[in-house]
Design an enzyme around this catalytic site. Structure first.
Site, PDB file in Angstrom:
ATOM      1  CB  SER A  52      64.239  61.075  72.143  1.00  8.87           C
ATOM      2  OG  SER A  52      63.652  62.087  71.346  1.00  8.87           O
ATOM      3  CE1 TYR A  85      64.959  65.028  76.151  1.00  4.11           C
ATOM      4  CE2 TYR A  85      64.769  65.242  73.766  1.00  4.11           C
ATOM      5  CZ  TYR A  85      64.411  64.623  74.948  1.00  4.11           C
ATOM      6  OH  TYR A  85      63.503  63.595  74.928  1.00  4.11           O
TER       7      TYR A  85
END
Length: 238
Positions: A111, A124
């Site tokens: 990501s 995260y």
């Protein structure tokens, strides 16, 4: 031939059906990618019943959007189990054959949050930084071992329209559609790109983060105006 690992029965069946419509032969397995034992068991079935895996795409991911103290212990653990450890377990399962053949491709779907931090995504972001680090370290190790036939690719997109994060927006670019991210990844695999940013100008932002002073970066951060719905202000469970 395509093998799919997914936690949800309907999810893996829908994906299998879509792959078959495109002409692929598909084997689907219901696997909880947070469980090492399930990954290893499914991998053994693949090797026994289907054969060697030449391209491994680690795509499973989970997210909880909340401030650190509101994020539950089990949510933090699951993010690391799925977003990082699952990559390690699947790679360890299929890498030996790739090493013997000096042939294969390992894809890490990470990501933009593996390069740029965002509030209310502490766990995260940490897991995605670890995924990017896994890709880089694995790439270096394969090179040191002389396994130049095994390629590696890491995908780092911004928000994708998957429903993972509620109401995302950013001035870095529009929320991405799944198809355009897949196209970028496929091109990256076919051309052996090591790191793929979607949109591509994120690479410039990463360079800026390394070169610009902290005060300038703070201004640029405000200009990106990244927003999404998050849980804030709840106490974490003991």
């Amino acid at each position: 031939r395509v093998c799919l690992f997914c936690l949800l029965q309907h999810g893996v069946e829908d994906t299998a059906a879509e792959c078959e419509r495109l002409g692929a032969t598909v084997q689907a397995f219901v696997v909880d990618c947070s469980k090492r034992e399930e990954i290893c068991s499914a991998a053994e079935k693949v090797k026994k019943d289907i054969g060697d895996v030449s391209i491994l795409v680690n795509n499973a991911g989970v997210i909880t959007a909340a401030d650190l103290l509101s994020t539950q212990d089990h949510q933090i653990e699951r993010m690391f189990e799925v977003n990082v450890l699952a990559h390690i377990w699947t790679t360890r399962a299929f890498l030996p054959t790739m090493m013997n053949n000096n042939h294969g491709h390992i894809v890490t779907v990470a990501s933009a949050a593996g390069h740029f931090v965002t509030s209310f995504m502490v766990a995260y972001c940490s897991s995605k930084f670890a995924a990017v680090g896994f890709h880089k370290a694995l790439t270096e190790e394969l090179s040191t071992l002389g396994k130049d036939g095994i390629k590696t690719t890491c995908l780092c997109p911004i928000f994708i329209n998957t429903g993972f994060v509620k109401n995302p927006s950013t001035r870095l670019g529009k929320v991405l559609e799944i198809e355009e991210v897949v196209e970028a990844l496929m091109e990256g695999i076919l051309t052996n790109q090591k790191m793929i940013f979607v949109p591509s100008h994120l690479s410039i932002a990463l360079l800026s983060e390394m070169l610009f002073p902290e005060r300038a970066l703070a201004v640029l951060k405000k200009l990106t105006d990244t927003k999404f719905d998050a849980v804030v202000g709840q106490k974490s469970a003991p």
